[in-house]
Write an enzyme that holds these catalytic residues in place. Structure first.
Site, PDB file in Angstrom:
ATOM      1  CB  CYS A 188      -1.472  -2.844   2.380  1.00 58.59           C
ATOM      2  SG  CYS A 188      -1.669  -3.231   0.681  1.00 58.59           S
TER       3      CYS A 188
HETATM    4  C1  BEZ Z   1      -6.182  -3.651   1.530  1.00 61.27           C
HETATM    5  O1  BEZ Z   1      -4.657  -3.508   1.414  1.00 61.27           O
HETATM    6  O2  BEZ Z   1      -6.552  -3.021   2.310  1.00 61.27           O
HETATM    7  C2  BEZ Z   1      -6.820  -2.987   0.069  1.00 61.27           C
HETATM    8  C3  BEZ Z   1      -6.314  -1.797  -0.439  1.00 61.27           C
HETATM    9  C4  BEZ Z   1      -6.506  -1.819  -1.558  1.00 61.27           C
HETATM   10  C5  BEZ Z   1      -7.872  -2.472  -2.194  1.00 61.27           C
HETATM   11  C6  BEZ Z   1      -8.767  -2.835  -1.313  1.00 61.27           C
HETATM   12  C7  BEZ Z   1      -8.259  -3.287   0.024  1.00 61.27           C
END
Ligand code: BEZ
Length: 210
Positions: free
Chosen positions: A45
């Site tokens: 994210c």
């Molecule tokens: C991420 O943004 O890295 C992420 C967020 C939730 C679950 C898995 C990855």
């Protein structure tokens, strides 16, 4: 209920990192990209929001306003934005909704309980100035979206609206486009002075208008 292409994008009011907004009013006469991410302070994210900020001028050129959503609190968003700016070498100035009560996530069906009961998947909606939904994509949490592809689709949609053309597989800006089936070859010859390449009566190419 799932949002489908052509539906009017549901309106809402929300708390965001840039203050309270009313969605349709925020969009005004612009196009919009509304996209969710699973959680603040997560790696994928962080790169997605950073990339979106880096593409600010590209979105602006296309008259697109961007709005991100997560179910985390405003205080989390504010601290995380500082991290994104620092680590992605950018400056986030688009709003991030603090959807703690999941109003937006529910309206846009962004929680897929069999993927995660509590956080949103990576949903993305492109909305045109008459507030209709023109693109929906859903990615899993572990895969960051391709924002160059999002811009490519917006380019295609804007060309389609303006010139009655469609774009072929893997089309990129500046490449030939396809004349819409709704336009007769006689009309196409007048409408597209750069010329037509007729492969089949239903497969007619013309150089990209403009
Ligand atoms: C991420 O943004 O890295 C992420 C967020 C939730 C679950 C898995 C990855």
């Amino acid at each position: 209920m799932a949002i489908r292409l052509g539906d009017i994008a549901p309106d809402f009011t929300a708390k965001t990192s840039n203050g309270n907004i009313s969605f349709h009013e925020y969009l005004g006469n612009s196009w919009g990209v509304l996209f969710s991410h699973p959680a603040d302070y997560t790696p994928v994210c962080t790169t997605e929001l950073g990339r979106t900020a880096q593409l600010k001028d590209e979105f602006k050129q296309r008259n697109v306003k961007v709005l991100a959503v997560s179910v985390d609190a405003l205080t989390h968003h504010k601290g995380w934005i500082e991290d994104i700016n620092e680590t992605q070498f950018t400056y986030i100035d688009f709003p991030i909704i603090a959807d703690e009560d999941r109003i937006v996530a529910t309206l846009y069906d962004m929680i897929h309980p069999n993927a995660s009961a509590t956080t949103t998947v990576r949903s993305l909606f492109v909305i045109c100035p008459d507030k209709k939904v023109r693109l929906t994509i859903t990615y899993p949490a572990s895969t960051g979206r391709n924002f160059t592809e999002v811009l490519r689709v917006i380019d295609s949609l804007q060309l389609a609206d303006k010139f009655s053309v469609a774009t072929p597989a893997d089309w990129k800006q500046g490449e030939n486009v396809i004349v819409s089936l709704a336009v007769s070859t006689e009309d196409a010859e007048k409408k597209f002075p750069k010329g037509l390449r007729i492969v089949k009566p239903y497969l007619r190419y013309t150089p990209q208008p403009e």
